[in-house]
Write a protein that holds these residues in place. Structure first.
Motif, PDB file in Angstrom:
ATOM      1  N   ASN A  78       0.855  -1.177   0.000  1.00 55.24           N
ATOM      2  CA  ASN A  78       0.000   0.000   0.000  1.00 55.24           C
ATOM      3  C   ASN A  78       0.895   1.233   0.000  1.00 55.24           C
ATOM      4  O   ASN A  78       2.086   1.133  -0.295  1.00 55.24           O
ATOM      5  CB  ASN A  78      -0.958  -0.022   1.195  1.00 55.24           C
ATOM      6  CG  ASN A  78      -0.214  -0.137   2.521  1.00 55.24           C
ATOM      7  OD1 ASN A  78       0.999   0.017   2.584  1.00 55.24           O
ATOM      8  ND2 ASN A  78      -0.940  -0.408   3.593  1.00 55.24           N
ATOM      9  N   GLY A  79       0.355   2.398   0.354  1.00 52.82           N
ATOM     10  CA  GLY A  79       1.175   3.595   0.394  1.00 52.82           C
ATOM     11  C   GLY A  79       0.367   4.793   0.841  1.00 52.82           C
ATOM     12  O   GLY A  79      -0.779   4.956   0.423  1.00 52.82           O
ATOM     13  N   SER A  80       0.954   5.630   1.701  1.00 54.10           N
ATOM     14  CA  SER A  80       0.261   6.817   2.185  1.00 54.10           C
ATOM     15  C   SER A  80       1.280   7.885   2.548  1.00 54.10           C
ATOM     16  O   SER A  80       2.458   7.578   2.806  1.00 54.10           O
ATOM     17  CB  SER A  80      -0.602   6.479   3.397  1.00 54.10           C
ATOM     18  OG  SER A  80       0.188   5.958   4.445  1.00 54.10           O
ATOM     19  N   PRO A  81       0.880   9.167   2.574  1.00 52.51           N
ATOM     20  CA  PRO A  81       1.820  10.234   2.931  1.00 52.51           C
ATOM     21  C   PRO A  81       2.345  10.059   4.355  1.00 52.51           C
ATOM     22  O   PRO A  81       1.600   9.724   5.271  1.00 52.51           O
ATOM     23  CB  PRO A  81       0.973  11.504   2.811  1.00 52.51           C
ATOM     24  CG  PRO A  81      -0.168  11.132   1.914  1.00 52.51           C
ATOM     25  CD  PRO A  81      -0.452   9.696   2.209  1.00 52.51           C
ATOM     26  N   ALA A  82       3.635  10.310   4.519  1.00 50.76           N
ATOM     27  CA  ALA A  82       4.247  10.231   5.843  1.00 50.76           C
ATOM     28  C   ALA A  82       4.622  11.613   6.361  1.00 50.76           C
ATOM     29  O   ALA A  82       5.192  11.732   7.440  1.00 50.76           O
ATOM     30  CB  ALA A  82       5.488   9.341   5.791  1.00 50.76           C
ATOM     31  N   THR A  83       4.304  12.659   5.605  1.00 54.93           N
ATOM     32  CA  THR A  83       4.590  14.033   5.992  1.00 54.93           C
ATOM     33  C   THR A  83       3.343  14.880   5.762  1.00 54.93           C
ATOM     34  O   THR A  83       2.504  14.552   4.901  1.00 54.93           O
ATOM     35  CB  THR A  83       5.761  14.604   5.170  1.00 54.93           C
ATOM     36  OG1 THR A  83       5.532  14.346   3.771  1.00 54.93           O
ATOM     37  CG2 THR A  83       7.072  13.952   5.569  1.00 54.93           C
ATOM     38  N   PRO A  84       3.176  15.989   6.494  1.00 55.61           N
ATOM     39  CA  PRO A  84       1.946  16.791   6.396  1.00 55.61           C
ATOM     40  C   PRO A  84       1.643  17.303   4.997  1.00 55.61           C
ATOM     41  O   PRO A  84       0.488  17.411   4.604  1.00 55.61           O
ATOM     42  CB  PRO A  84       2.214  17.946   7.369  1.00 55.61           C
ATOM     43  CG  PRO A  84       3.209  17.409   8.335  1.00 55.61           C
ATOM     44  CD  PRO A  84       4.080  16.480   7.544  1.00 55.61           C
ATOM     45  N   GLY A  85       2.671  17.628   4.232  1.00 56.05           N
ATOM     46  CA  GLY A  85       2.445  18.162   2.892  1.00 56.05           C
ATOM     47  C   GLY A  85       2.276  17.124   1.815  1.00 56.05           C
ATOM     48  O   GLY A  85       2.234  17.446   0.629  1.00 56.05           O
ATOM     49  N   GLY A  86       2.197  15.847   2.203  1.00 59.75           N
ATOM     50  CA  GLY A  86       2.071  14.790   1.208  1.00 59.75           C
ATOM     51  C   GLY A  86       3.418  14.422   0.614  1.00 59.75           C
ATOM     52  O   GLY A  86       4.459  14.567   1.248  1.00 59.75           O
ATOM     53  N   PHE A  87       3.399  14.008  -0.638  1.00 66.32           N
ATOM     54  CA  PHE A  87       4.645  13.597  -1.287  1.00 66.32           C
ATOM     55  C   PHE A  87       4.553  13.796  -2.794  1.00 66.32           C
ATOM     56  O   PHE A  87       3.473  13.814  -3.378  1.00 66.32           O
ATOM     57  CB  PHE A  87       4.971  12.124  -0.988  1.00 66.32           C
ATOM     58  CG  PHE A  87       3.917  11.140  -1.455  1.00 66.32           C
ATOM     59  CD1 PHE A  87       3.950  10.609  -2.734  1.00 66.32           C
ATOM     60  CD2 PHE A  87       2.898  10.748  -0.597  1.00 66.32           C
ATOM     61  CE1 PHE A  87       2.986   9.714  -3.156  1.00 66.32           C
ATOM     62  CE2 PHE A  87       1.920   9.844  -1.018  1.00 66.32           C
ATOM     63  CZ  PHE A  87       1.966   9.324  -2.296  1.00 66.32           C
ATOM     64  N   ARG A  88       5.711  13.970  -3.389  1.00 62.13           N
ATOM     65  CA  ARG A  88       5.843  14.051  -4.841  1.00 62.13           C
ATOM     66  C   ARG A  88       6.782  12.929  -5.263  1.00 62.13           C
ATOM     67  O   ARG A  88       7.911  12.851  -4.776  1.00 62.13           O
ATOM     68  CB  ARG A  88       6.395  15.403  -5.272  1.00 62.13           C
ATOM     69  CG  ARG A  88       6.343  15.664  -6.773  1.00 62.13           C
ATOM     70  CD  ARG A  88       6.963  17.018  -7.107  1.00 62.13           C
ATOM     71  NE  ARG A  88       6.332  18.088  -6.385  1.00 62.13           N
ATOM     72  CZ  ARG A  88       5.233  18.718  -6.793  1.00 62.13           C
ATOM     73  NH1 ARG A  88       4.658  18.357  -7.934  1.00 62.13           N
ATOM     74  NH2 ARG A  88       4.711  19.692  -6.071  1.00 62.13           N
ATOM     75  N   LYS A  89       6.324  12.070  -6.161  1.00 64.71           N
ATOM     76  CA  LYS A  89       7.115  10.900  -6.522  1.00 64.71           C
ATOM     77  C   LYS A  89       7.222  10.753  -8.033  1.00 64.71           C
ATOM     78  O   LYS A  89       6.408  11.276  -8.796  1.00 64.71           O
ATOM     79  CB  LYS A  89       6.493   9.630  -5.934  1.00 64.71           C
ATOM     80  CG  LYS A  89       5.154   9.247  -6.565  1.00 64.71           C
ATOM     81  CD  LYS A  89       4.651   7.916  -6.032  1.00 64.71           C
ATOM     82  CE  LYS A  89       3.346   7.499  -6.710  1.00 64.71           C
ATOM     83  NZ  LYS A  89       2.884   6.174  -6.250  1.00 64.71           N
ATOM     84  N   ARG A  90       8.269   9.996  -8.434  1.00 68.57           N
ATOM     85  CA  ARG A  90       8.433   9.590  -9.828  1.00 68.57           C
ATOM     86  C   ARG A  90       8.655   8.081  -9.843  1.00 68.57           C
ATOM     87  O   ARG A  90       9.457   7.563  -9.075  1.00 68.57           O
ATOM     88  CB  ARG A  90       9.615  10.316 -10.477  1.00 68.57           C
ATOM     89  CG  ARG A  90       9.370  11.806 -10.705  1.00 68.57           C
ATOM     90  CD  ARG A  90      10.574  12.502 -11.319  1.00 68.57           C
ATOM     91  NE  ARG A  90      11.652  12.655 -10.351  1.00 68.57           N
ATOM     92  CZ  ARG A  90      12.882  13.075 -10.668  1.00 68.57           C
ATOM     93  NH1 ARG A  90      13.191  13.322 -11.933  1.00 68.57           N
ATOM     94  NH2 ARG A  90      13.800  13.218  -9.735  1.00 68.57           N
ATOM     95  N   VAL A  91       7.931   7.401 -10.728  1.00 70.00           N
ATOM     96  CA  VAL A  91       7.939   5.940 -10.738  1.00 70.00           C
ATOM     97  C   VAL A  91       8.212   5.426 -12.148  1.00 70.00           C
ATOM     98  O   VAL A  91       7.678   5.966 -13.127  1.00 70.00           O
ATOM     99  CB  VAL A  91       6.583   5.374 -10.250  1.00 70.00           C
ATOM    100  CG1 VAL A  91       6.633   3.849 -10.189  1.00 70.00           C
ATOM    101  CG2 VAL A  91       6.201   5.952  -8.898  1.00 70.00           C
ATOM    102  N   LEU A  92       9.039   4.395 -12.224  1.00 70.90           N
ATOM    103  CA  LEU A  92       9.196   3.612 -13.443  1.00 70.90           C
ATOM    104  C   LEU A  92       8.647   2.222 -13.166  1.00 70.90           C
ATOM    105  O   LEU A  92       9.051   1.577 -12.195  1.00 70.90           O
ATOM    106  CB  LEU A  92      10.664   3.505 -13.852  1.00 70.90           C
ATOM    107  CG  LEU A  92      11.402   4.790 -14.208  1.00 70.90           C
ATOM    108  CD1 LEU A  92      12.876   4.491 -14.448  1.00 70.90           C
ATOM    109  CD2 LEU A  92      10.786   5.443 -15.440  1.00 70.90           C
ATOM    110  N   TYR A  93       7.738   1.763 -14.009  1.00 73.95           N
ATOM    111  CA  TYR A  93       7.266   0.390 -13.928  1.00 73.95           C
ATOM    112  C   TYR A  93       8.037  -0.421 -14.973  1.00 73.95           C
ATOM    113  O   TYR A  93       7.963  -0.119 -16.175  1.00 73.95           O
ATOM    114  CB  TYR A  93       5.761   0.317 -14.174  1.00 73.95           C
ATOM    115  CG  TYR A  93       4.955   0.974 -13.069  1.00 73.95           C
ATOM    116  CD1 TYR A  93       4.781   0.336 -11.847  1.00 73.95           C
ATOM    117  CD2 TYR A  93       4.382   2.231 -13.251  1.00 73.95           C
ATOM    118  CE1 TYR A  93       4.050   0.934 -10.831  1.00 73.95           C
ATOM    119  CE2 TYR A  93       3.655   2.842 -12.236  1.00 73.95           C
ATOM    120  CZ  TYR A  93       3.492   2.182 -11.028  1.00 73.95           C
ATOM    121  OH  TYR A  93       2.776   2.782 -10.017  1.00 73.95           O
TER     122      TYR A  93
END
Length: 274
Positions: A78-93
């Motif tokens: 699963n996955g959820s924000p761990a900081t108050p401002g959320g998160f910005r991510k980049r993913v390669l599948y």
């Protein structure tokens, strides 16, 4: 009283023309939490802002800014924000052509990799994938990323081992690139022609000439573009004649190598008469 940050959910996704990449996914989430789910591809994740917490195989993990996370296929997470401002991510599948099923177990045991060089290289892949026409660069950089990931997951392979020198192979690749300056060539095509592993091609060439294959190809294209611009041809025409995706692709690389955009270079050219 401090106002709560506004909810923001922004995503972009595309499938590039790069072997082994199923999807590129960029996202900014402030509140959204992924439920437990699986992918049929490897998930290669970097977080640019904030942090993510997630469960994988019933163990809790996190993604500090300096890590690369590699989540194996078919394993729930699963996955959820761990900081108050959320998160910005980049993913390669990534599909199984880059990482085999035998590496799933090691990836489950250690999905978060603290490796600054690996993180830099993953970011460079994303940068190249965002620029149409830079497929050879993206493919070359992805090959080195996959090699380093395998080194992490196979302890007997030294992640920092020195590239094996192969000047004959490097020269043959340079000759092949010289023949294909305008049409270009993919790393897989070059590997098939020269009967060598793609990662070995990149390392042998870089070791021999001090420049990566994609950098060499772009240098050759820019060199041709300079001569055509000095003849008075328009940048858009030059881009098409020298193998660039479009004029903006030419401009980006021309400015990087020459210091000015092609239009300014052409305007400043001195005409020699007679």
């Amino acid at each position: 009283m401090v106002a709560a940050p506004a909810r923001q959910e922004d995503v972009s996704a595309w499938r590039p023309r790069i072997p082994g990449v199923v999807e590129v996914f960029h996202a900014h989430f402030t509140e959204y939490a992924y439920p437990m789910h699986v992918h049929d591809a490897w998930t290669l994740l970097i977080v640019d802002d904030g942090a993510v917490r997630y469960d994988l195989d019933r163990h809790e993990h996190g993604t500090p800014h300096d890590t690369v996370s590699l989540l194996p296929p078919h394993v729930p997470h699963n996955g959820s924000p761990a900081t108050p401002g959320g998160f910005r991510k980049r993913v390669l599948y990534l599909d199984g052509s880059l990482l085999g099923e035998e590496l799933i177990g090691p990836a489950v045991d250690e999905p978060d990799l603290r490796d600054p060089l690996l993180r830099l290289r993953v970011g460079q892949v994303h940068g190249a994938l965002a620029c149409p026409g830079d497929e050879l660069e993206a493919e070359s950089r992805l090959t080195l990323v996959a090699e380093r990931l395998r080194a992490h997951l196979r302890p007997r392979v030294a992640a920092g081992e020195q590239p094996r020198r192969d000047p004959v192979l490097a020269r043959r690749l340079r000759e092949l690139l010289d023949e294909r300056v305008v049409p270009g060539i993919t790393l897989d095509e070059a590997a098939a022609v020269l009967q060598a592993h793609p990662a070995h091609l990149v390392r042998a060439f870089s070791s021999a000439f001090g420049i990566a294959p994609h950098q060499y190809l772009m240098s050759r294209r820019v060199g041709r573009a300079r001569r055509l611009l000095l003849e008075g041809r328009a940048p858009g025409e030059v881009a098409a004649m020298t193998g660039f995706y479009d004029q903006s692709h030419l401009t980006r690389h021309f400015r990087k190598l020459v210091g000015v955009p092609p239009g300014r270079y052409r305007a400043g050219a001195r005409r020699v008469v007679g």
